[in-house]
Design an enzyme around this catalytic site. Structure first.
Site, PDB file in Angstrom:
ATOM      1  CE  LYS A  29      -1.415   8.164   6.128  1.00 43.79           C
ATOM      2  NZ  LYS A  29      -1.089   7.131   5.134  1.00 43.79           N
ATOM      3  NE  ARG A  71      -5.535  -2.327   7.364  1.00 45.39           N
ATOM      4  CZ  ARG A  71      -4.647  -2.488   8.353  1.00 45.39           C
ATOM      5  NH1 ARG A  71      -5.056  -2.878   9.551  1.00 45.39           N
ATOM      6  NH2 ARG A  71      -3.367  -2.277   8.149  1.00 45.39           N
ATOM      7  CB  THR A 106      -0.914   0.014   1.247  1.00 48.44           C
ATOM      8  OG1 THR A 106      -1.572  -1.242   1.367  1.00 48.44           O
ATOM      9  CG2 THR A 106      -1.961   1.117   1.151  1.00 48.44           C
ATOM     10  CG  ASP A 165       1.880   9.405   6.907  1.00 48.11           C
ATOM     11  OD1 ASP A 165       1.816   8.850   8.018  1.00 48.11           O
ATOM     12  OD2 ASP A 165       2.087   8.787   5.841  1.00 48.11           O
ATOM     13  NE  ARG A 166      -1.326   5.409   9.423  1.00 45.06           N
ATOM     14  CZ  ARG A 166      -1.888   4.213   9.432  1.00 45.06           C
ATOM     15  NH1 ARG A 166      -2.606   3.822  10.486  1.00 45.06           N
ATOM     16  NH2 ARG A 166      -1.750   3.385   8.424  1.00 45.06           N
ATOM     17  CB  THR A 169      -6.982   1.400   0.878  1.00 49.11           C
ATOM     18  OG1 THR A 169      -8.300   1.267   1.412  1.00 49.11           O
ATOM     19  CG2 THR A 169      -5.994   1.552   2.019  1.00 49.11           C
ATOM     20  CG  ASP A 205       2.084   7.865  11.279  1.00 54.11           C
ATOM     21  OD1 ASP A 205       2.342   9.078  11.141  1.00 54.11           O
ATOM     22  OD2 ASP A 205       2.091   7.052  10.330  1.00 54.11           O
ATOM     23  CB  SER A 251       4.021   4.305   8.093  1.00 52.02           C
ATOM     24  OG  SER A 251       3.036   5.249   8.301  1.00 52.02           O
ATOM     25  CG  HIS A 252       0.807   2.182  10.787  1.00 58.57           C
ATOM     26  ND1 HIS A 252       0.965   2.318   9.437  1.00 58.57           N
ATOM     27  CD2 HIS A 252       0.250   0.979  10.975  1.00 58.57           C
ATOM     28  CE1 HIS A 252       0.504   1.236   8.838  1.00 58.57           C
ATOM     29  NE2 HIS A 252       0.059   0.404   9.746  1.00 58.57           N
ATOM     30  CD  GLU A 290      -5.839   6.270   2.925  1.00 58.04           C
ATOM     31  OE1 GLU A 290      -6.127   5.171   2.438  1.00 58.04           O
ATOM     32  OE2 GLU A 290      -4.676   6.578   3.243  1.00 58.04           O
ATOM     33  CD  GLU A 291      -9.752   3.054   7.340  1.00 57.93           C
ATOM     34  OE1 GLU A 291      -9.665   2.840   8.562  1.00 57.93           O
ATOM     35  OE2 GLU A 291      -8.888   2.696   6.512  1.00 57.93           O
ATOM     36  CB  SER A 292      -6.050   4.197   7.992  1.00 63.57           C
ATOM     37  OG  SER A 292      -5.691   4.928   6.819  1.00 63.57           O
ATOM     38  NE  ARG A 341       4.934   0.802   5.143  1.00 64.75           N
ATOM     39  CZ  ARG A 341       3.938   1.524   5.601  1.00 64.75           C
ATOM     40  NH1 ARG A 341       3.194   1.066   6.599  1.00 64.75           N
ATOM     41  NH2 ARG A 341       3.665   2.711   5.099  1.00 64.75           N
ATOM     42  CE  LYS A 373       5.968   7.293   1.565  1.00 62.29           C
ATOM     43  NZ  LYS A 373       4.564   7.697   1.580  1.00 62.29           N
ATOM     44  CG  ASP A 401       5.245   8.079   8.068  1.00 62.37           C
ATOM     45  OD1 ASP A 401       4.335   7.803   8.883  1.00 62.37           O
ATOM     46  OD2 ASP A 401       5.084   8.026   6.842  1.00 62.37           O
TER      47      ASP A 401
HETATM   48  C1  VG1 Z   1      -2.848   1.157   5.838  1.00 62.49           C
HETATM   49  C2  VG1 Z   1      -4.118   1.983   5.837  1.00 62.49           C
HETATM   50  C3  VG1 Z   1      -4.164   2.872   4.610  1.00 62.49           C
HETATM   51  C4  VG1 Z   1      -2.910   3.750   4.585  1.00 62.49           C
HETATM   52  C5  VG1 Z   1      -1.674   2.884   4.649  1.00 62.49           C
HETATM   53  C6  VG1 Z   1      -0.399   3.698   4.752  1.00 62.49           C
HETATM   54  O1  VG1 Z   1      -2.813   0.328   4.702  1.00 62.49           O
HETATM   55  O2  VG1 Z   1      -5.250   1.154   5.901  1.00 62.49           O
HETATM   56  O3  VG1 Z   1      -5.339   3.651   4.629  1.00 62.49           O
HETATM   57  O4  VG1 Z   1      -2.883   4.525   3.412  1.00 62.49           O
HETATM   58  O5  VG1 Z   1      -1.723   2.036   5.795  1.00 62.49           O
HETATM   59  O6  VG1 Z   1      -0.416   4.541   5.853  1.00 62.49           O
HETATM   60  P1  VG1 Z   1      -3.243  -1.226   4.728  1.00 62.49           P
HETATM   61  O7  VG1 Z   1      -2.998  -1.722   3.325  1.00 62.49           O
HETATM   62  O8  VG1 Z   1      -2.423  -1.885   5.774  1.00 62.49           O
HETATM   63  O9  VG1 Z   1      -4.689  -1.228   5.105  1.00 62.49           O
HETATM   64  V1  VG1 Z   1       1.035   4.846   6.660  1.00 62.49           V
HETATM   65  O10 VG1 Z   1       0.785   6.119   7.720  1.00 62.49           O
HETATM   66  O11 VG1 Z   1       1.382   3.337   7.223  1.00 62.49           O
HETATM   67  O12 VG1 Z   1       2.067   5.302   5.392  1.00 62.49           O
HETATM   68 CO    CO Z   2       2.449   7.032   8.332  1.00 63.62          CO
END
Ligand code: VG1
Ligand code: CO
Length: 543
Positions: A376, A496, A18, A281-282, A344, A277, A113-114, A363-365, A22, A126, A279
Site C-alpha cells: 500500500k 477490532r 499481519t 504506506d498508510r 486483512t 504513517d 509501521s503505525h 483496506e479500511e485501515s 513486531r 519484515k 513507514d
Molecule cells: C493492521 C490493519 C491491517 C494492515 C496492518 C499492517 O493489522 O488492520 O489492515 O494491513 O495493520 O499495516 P491488524 O492485524 O493489527 O488489524 V501497517 O501500515 O501497520 O504495515
Molecule cells: Co504502515
C-alpha cells in the site's frame, strides 16, 4: 576481517503477524534476538548466497543499528549485493519499488509501521519477496519454523559501511550501494499522475497540509509536493523523521492525527489535508471540514482512477480486505470490474496483482494502493486524490456527496479495544465463534441476524487457503459487523470491531457515521458481551 559463526538458541515467539515481526524495541535489543530472526529469514528463503537484497527502514529507534547488523549478516551469508537507502531510510512503498526496479531477490524492511517508536516503544522487521510485496504465509511460515530450530548465525566481523554517503563500497565480498531513498520513488509517481494538472492546481492557490507525523514520508512529501509540484514551503508539516517520531503516534487517523484534523476543521482551514504513517504506506484523506473514510476513499478512487495517466486504460479489477466496506464493490459492479475480497493484510493482494487480475487494492485501515508496486502506498493515494481534484474541478466534499448520491453510502466505522488481557479478549472472541450457529433469526437492537460465519480465503491464483480470518455477523443486505484480533499489536490483545450499514435513501446520506451505525453497534455489543467480559464499553480508538 572474517566471517564469524555464532552459536545461538531458538527464541520463543518470533512468529510474524499481519505484517512482519513486531515487538518492543528493547526485545529486539536483547542478545541474538534480531540476528536469530534475520538468519531465519535467510534460511527460510533458501539462503542468500549470490543474491541481491534491498535494505532500509522507517528511521525509528534501533533502525540504524539493525541495518548495520543485517548488512554484516548478509555479507557473511554470501549475498552478492545490498541496495540501501541513505541513512538506512526507505519508506515501505519506496523499498517495494526498489526491489522491483532493480529486479532484486527481495528486501528487508525495518518498521513497526503505525506503532509508536522509541526505546520503550515498538520495532519491527519484515521480508518482501522479489515481486516487491510482503512475504506470503508459506514464506513467513518457513521463516517461523526456522526460528524454532536455529542454533547458529553468520555475521561479518568488520564494520558495515557508512550509510550516510551515497555511493558504492564493499563489505567483504558483498557490494553495498547506498542510494537516495526518494528520487526513484518520486520519478515513479511522475509516470502515474498528471503532475502538470496538479502543479496548475497549486499555482491557482489550492491549499494543502500534509502531516508526515515526524516519520518517513517527510522527505518524500517535501520532494514531491513542494519541490516537484510547487506547493508552498510549509505544506509538509512534522516533516523530519525522528527516531521516536517526536512523541507522535504515527497512525494517520482522526484520533492520532488530531492536529491535522483541527487544522482541516478550522473555519479558514486548507482545501485538502492528508497524513501518512510511520513507514509511509498508510494515508488519511481530509477535505476542508470533511473527513473521508478509507473505505470511501477506495471507492472514489475506483470510480475516478482513469483521470490519472497511469490508469487511463481502466482498471483490470479491484480488491479489498474483508472488513473493508463494500463501497468499492458497488463501483466495481457499475463499471463491470472483477472485485475480490481477501483477508486483512497486504500480502494477500500480491498474487492477484502479479496475475494481472486487479490493479487497485484497499483496506479500511487507511491503506490504498495499486499494482505500480506491491505495498500500500500513502503518498500514491494523496497524489491520486490531487489528480482527481485537478481533473474534475471538484473538492473533496463535492466528490463524496456526488459519489454517495450515485452509489449509496456504506456507513462505516472501526472500533478498537486495545491492549485487553489476552484471556478476556479470548472470552469475547471465542464466545462469538461458539454462538454464531445459533444467532441466525435472532433479533438484536431491532436487527435480525441473517447469517454468521468465520471468513476463510481461497487464493484463486495459487490455491492456498487461509482460515480464521475474522468472524462476521450479517443483518440483511449491506449491514454487518466483523470481529478480528489484531496481528500487529505488541501489548495484550486488541479487538477490532468493524461496523457497516448500507444506506440508499437519498434523504439519509448526510448523517454522522456513529449515529447512522447506532443500531448495529448496539446489536454487536448485545451479542458480544464486551463490557461483561472486559469491563470496556467504549472503544479506545474510533476510525
Ligand atoms: C493492521 C490493519 C491491517 C494492515 C496492518 C499492517 O493489522 O488492520 O489492515 O494491513 O495493520 O499495516 P491488524 O492485524 O493489527 O488489524 V501497517 O501500515 O501497520 O504495515
Ligand atoms: Co504502515
Amino acid at each position: 576481517m572474517t566471517r564469524k559463526t555464532v552459536q545461538t538458541a531458538s527464541i520463543d515467539g518470533q512468529k510474524p503477524g499481519t505484517s512482519g515481526l513486531r515487538k518492543k524495541a528493547r526485545v529486539f535489543m536483547e542478545p541474538h534476538y534480531l540476528e536469530n530472526f534475520v538468519q531465519s529469514i535467510f534460511d527460510g528463503i533458501g539462503g542468500v548466497a549470490g543474491k541481491t537484497l534491498v535494505v532500509g527502514g522507517d528511521g525509528r529507534f534501533h533502525n540504524d543499528v539493525a541495518v548495520r547488523t543485517i548488512l554484516r549478516m548478509a555479507a557473511a551469508n554470501g549475498a552478492a549485493k545490498a541496495i540501501v537507502g541513505q541513512g538506512g531510510l526507505l519508506s515501505t512503498p519506496a523499498a517495494s519499488h526498489l526491489i522491483r526496479l532493480h529486479e532484486t531477490d527481495g528486501g528487508i524492511i525495518l518498521s513497526a509501521s503505525h506503532n509508536p517508536g522509541g526505546i520503550d516503544e515498538d520495532f519491527g522487521i519484515k521480508f518482501n519477496t522479489p515481486n516487491g510485496g510482503p512475504a506470503p504465509e508459506a514464506v513467513t511460515d518457513a521463516i517461523f519454523e526456522r526460528t524454532t530450530t536455529i542454533d547458529t548465525y553468520h555475521i561479518w566481523e568488520g564494520d558495515a559501511p557508512d550509510t550516510d554517503q551515497i555511493g558504492d563500497s564493499m563489505l567483504g565480498e558483498m557490494a553495498v550501494r547506498i542510494v537516495d531513498p526518494v528520487s526513484d520513488y518520486a520519478d515513479l509517481m511522475e509516470t502515474l499522475f498528471d503532475f502538470g494538472a496538479i502543479r496548475a492546481l497549486f499555482a491557482d492557490n489550492f491549499t494543502m497540509q500534509f502531516d508526515a507525523m515526524n516519520a518517513i514520508t517527510g522527505p518524500y512529501g517535501r520532494e514531491i509536493l513542494e519541490n516537484r509540484l510547487g506547493a508552498p514551503k510549509g505544506t509538509v508539516v512534522h516533516g523530519t523523521p525522528q527516531p521516536d517520531f517526536g512523541g507522535m503516534h504515527p497512525d494517520p487517523n482522526p484520533t492520532w492525527a488530531h492536529e491535522l484534523m483541527e487544522t482541516m476543521f478550522a473555519e479558514d482551514g486548507p482545501d485538502f489535508g492528508a497524513a501518512s504513517d510511520g513507514d509511509g504506506d498508510r494515508n488519511m484523506i481530509v477535505g476542508h471540514q470533511c473527513y473521508v473514510s478509507p473505505s470511501d476513499s477506495l471507492a472514489v478512487i475506483a470510480a475516478h482512477a482513469t483521470v490519472a495517466p497511469g490508469y487511463k486504460e481502466g482498471l483490470t479489477g479491484v480488491a479489498r480486505s474483508m472488513p473493508t466496506s463494500a463501497a468499492v464493490d458497488r463501483v466495481a459492479k457499475s463499471l463491470d470490474l472483477p472485485c475480490f475480497e481477501t483477508p486483512t493484510g497486504w500480502k494477500f493482494f500480491g498474487n492477484l496483482m502479479d496475475d494481472g487480475q486487479v490493479a487497485l487494492c484497499g483496506e479500511e485501515s487507511f491503506g490504498t494502493g495499486s499494482d505500480h508496486i506491491r505495498e500500500k502506498d500513502g503518498l500514491w493515494a494523496v497524489l491520486m486524490w490531487l489528480n482527481i481534484i485537478a481533473a474534475t474541478g471538484q473538492g473533496v466534499a463535492e466528490l463524496l456527496k456526488a459519489h454517495w448520491a450515485l452509489y449509496g453510502r456504506n456507513y462505516y466505522s472501526r472500533h478498537d479495544f486495545e491492549a485487553i488481557p489476552t484471556e478476556q479478549a479470548d472470552i469475547v472472541f471465542d464466545g462469538l465463534r461458539d454462538k454464531q450457529a445459533g444467532l441466525v433469526g435472532q433479533v438484536y437492537a431491532g436487527l435480525t441476524v441473517t447469517a454468521a460465519d468465520e471468513f476463510s480465503y481461497n487464493d484463486p491464483v495459487d490455491g492456498s487457503v487461509s482460515h480464521q480470518q475474522g468472524l462476521r455477523v450479517m443483518f440483511g443486505d449491506g449491514t454487518r459487523f466483523v470481529l478480528r484480533k489484531s496481528g500487529t499489536g505488541t501489548t495484550g490483545a486488541t479487538l477490532r470491531l468493524y461496523l457497516e450499514a448500507l444506506e440508499e435513501d437519498p434523504a439519509k446520506l448526510d448523517q454522522d457515521a456513529q449515529a447512522a451505525l447506532a443500531d448495529v453497534i448496539a446489536a454487536a455489543h448485545a451479542i458480544l458481551g464486551m463490557e461483561a467480559a472486559t469491563g470496556r464499553s467504549k472503544p479506545d480508538v474510533i476510525t
